[in-house]
Motif scaffolding. Structure first.
Motif, PDB file in Angstrom:
ATOM      1  N   VAL A   1       0.878  -1.375  -0.238  1.00  0.00           N
ATOM      2  CA  VAL A   1       0.053   0.096   0.038  1.00  0.00           C
ATOM      3  C   VAL A   1       0.820   1.359  -0.028  1.00  0.00           C
ATOM      4  N   ILE A   2       0.557   2.349  -0.732  1.00  0.00           N
ATOM      5  CA  ILE A   2       1.302   3.391  -1.060  1.00  0.00           C
ATOM      6  C   ILE A   2       0.900   4.714   0.099  1.00  0.00           C
ATOM      7  N   CYS A   3       1.639   5.362   0.445  1.00  0.00           N
ATOM      8  CA  CYS A   3       1.522   6.689   1.244  1.00  0.00           C
ATOM      9  C   CYS A   3       1.610   7.665   0.447  1.00  0.00           C
ATOM     10  N   SER A   4       0.280   7.963  -0.106  1.00  0.00           N
ATOM     11  CA  SER A   4       0.233   8.893  -1.035  1.00  0.00           C
ATOM     12  C   SER A   4      -1.256   9.197  -1.423  1.00  0.00           C
ATOM     13  N   HIS A   5      -1.711  10.540  -1.541  1.00  0.00           N
ATOM     14  CA  HIS A   5      -2.874  10.586  -1.967  1.00  0.00           C
ATOM     15  C   HIS A   5      -3.248  10.449  -3.574  1.00  0.00           C
ATOM     16  N   ASP A   6      -2.255  10.623  -4.380  1.00  0.00           N
ATOM     17  CA  ASP A   6      -2.512  10.496  -5.835  1.00  0.00           C
ATOM     18  C   ASP A   6      -1.794   9.733  -6.759  1.00  0.00           C
ATOM     19  N   ASP A   7      -1.099   8.677  -6.123  1.00  0.00           N
ATOM     20  CA  ASP A   7      -0.344   7.863  -6.681  1.00  0.00           C
ATOM     21  C   ASP A   7      -1.582   6.738  -7.448  1.00  0.00           C
ATOM     22  N   ILE A   8      -0.976   5.836  -8.341  1.00  0.00           N
ATOM     23  CA  ILE A   8      -1.933   4.925  -8.647  1.00  0.00           C
ATOM     24  C   ILE A   8      -1.350   3.477  -7.921  1.00  0.00           C
TER      25      ILE A   8
ATOM     26  N   ILE B   1      -6.615  13.878   6.054  1.00  0.00           N
ATOM     27  CA  ILE B   1      -5.747  13.089   6.768  1.00  0.00           C
ATOM     28  C   ILE B   1      -4.651  12.704   5.880  1.00  0.00           C
ATOM     29  N   ALA B   2      -3.332  12.761   6.480  1.00  0.00           N
ATOM     30  CA  ALA B   2      -2.188  12.535   5.666  1.00  0.00           C
ATOM     31  C   ALA B   2      -1.149  11.656   6.564  1.00  0.00           C
ATOM     32  N   THR B   3      -0.424  10.960   5.757  1.00  0.00           N
ATOM     33  CA  THR B   3       0.568  10.022   6.566  1.00  0.00           C
ATOM     34  C   THR B   3       1.585  11.308   7.176  1.00  0.00           C
TER      35      THR B   3
ATOM     36  N   ARG C   1       6.571   9.143   4.861  1.00  0.00           N
ATOM     37  CA  ARG C   1       6.464   8.065   4.142  1.00  0.00           C
ATOM     38  C   ARG C   1       7.041   6.888   4.663  1.00  0.00           C
ATOM     39  N   LEU C   2       6.288   5.648   4.129  1.00  0.00           N
ATOM     40  CA  LEU C   2       7.455   4.549   4.056  1.00  0.00           C
ATOM     41  C   LEU C   2       7.120   3.955   2.695  1.00  0.00           C
TER      42      LEU C   2
ATOM     43  N   LEU D   1       2.367   6.862  11.101  1.00  0.00           N
ATOM     44  CA  LEU D   1       1.142   8.045  11.892  1.00  0.00           C
ATOM     45  C   LEU D   1       0.419   8.491  10.828  1.00  0.00           C
ATOM     46  N   LEU D   2      -0.752   8.735  11.153  1.00  0.00           N
ATOM     47  CA  LEU D   2      -1.478   9.588  10.265  1.00  0.00           C
ATOM     48  C   LEU D   2      -2.100  10.584  10.881  1.00  0.00           C
ATOM     49  N   THR D   3      -2.398  11.997  10.228  1.00  0.00           N
ATOM     50  CA  THR D   3      -2.958  12.924  11.100  1.00  0.00           C
ATOM     51  C   THR D   3      -3.667  13.879  10.130  1.00  0.00           C
ATOM     52  N   ASP D   4      -4.507  14.682  10.671  1.00  0.00           N
ATOM     53  CA  ASP D   4      -5.079  15.844   9.964  1.00  0.00           C
ATOM     54  C   ASP D   4      -4.690  17.129  10.656  1.00  0.00           C
TER      55      ASP D   4
END
Ligand code: URA
Length: 227
Positions: free
Chosen positions: A73-80, A99-101, A104-105, A114-117
């Motif tokens: 799984v990818i730590c991004s909002h807009d990757d494929i 909410i964003a990581t 990144r891993l 961790l993820l947070t807004d």
């Protein structure tokens, strides 16, 4: 603790329950109550803590969570591909602020993230000045050559493309192809590049702990709220 006072349509929309334009319908479909009294007016101003939806309190105003990231799984909002956010309830992914990581891993790295807004928290923990410690379990293709511990601890290792050497890092040998490595910075692909610099290759990478947060009791893909 926050307890904001806002129009109910704006508040429900910022928490991801519905869009502002859907709020009227939402108030008809669900029992949205303020101090136990059902409301139907989208422009009614409410305190967060006073609102329930079908007898349940609202999600927290600000969310920070710890997840056990699976591989792939990818730590991004807009990757494929499969995004880390797809592991959260859909409502969480519709919140504003998003909410964003925190950092990144890599896609193939597992473990604590961790993820947070909370943008300020995110910035604080990811800025170059941040010295949050991260502990990784590293599996290598080749046996250790013997000087890795010393080189990583020296604070002199210069990665390809970098101008400054890495901060000292602490390595503990588990077997000749398995180590624990603690670093206090977060350069791009740092762990993989550290071993590549010494002629080895990382085949599996797992983050055991981020700062004080370890994933001990979380199954792969699970998360827990920290606030
Ligand atoms: N270092 C890496 O090389 N990859 C990660 O995902 C985290 C640290």
């Amino acid at each position: 603790m926050q307890n904001s006072y806002k129009r109910v349509d704006a508040h429900l929309s910022s928490l991801g329950y519905c869009s502002r334009s859907e709020a009227k319908k939402f108030l008809k479909m669900f029992q949205v109550c303020v101090n136990g009294v059902r409301i139907f007016d989208v422009d009614k101003k409410v305190y967060h803590d006073d609102v329930t939806i079908d007898d349940k309190v609202l999600d927290p105003e600000s969310i920070t969570l710890l997840m056990h990231k699976p591989s792939g799984v990818i730590c991004s909002h807009d990757d494929i591909g499969v995004l880390i956010y797809s592991l959260l309830p859909e409502r969480y992914t519709k919140r504003n602020p998003k909410i964003a990581t925190i950092g990144r891993l890599d896609g193939d790295t597992t473990g604590a993230i961790l993820l947070t807004d909370d943008g300020a928290l995110n910035h604080r923990l990811t800025s170059p000045k941040s010295d949050v410690s991260k502990l990784y379990e590293v599996t290598l293709t080749e046996p250790l050559r013997g000087d890795e511990e010393e080189i990583f601890a020296s604070g002199t290792l210069l990665l390809k493309g970098e101008k400054k050497p890495l901060l000292p890092a602490n390595m503990k040998i588990i077997t000749e192809t398995l180590v624990h490595l603690e670093i206090n910075e977060g350069k791009y692909h740092q762990v993989k590049r550290m071993f590549a610099a010494l002629g080895n290759k990382v085949i599996a990478l797992h983050r055991i702990r981020f700062g004080e947060y370890s994933i001990e009791n979380l199954a792969v893909g699970e998360y827990k709220l920290l606030s």
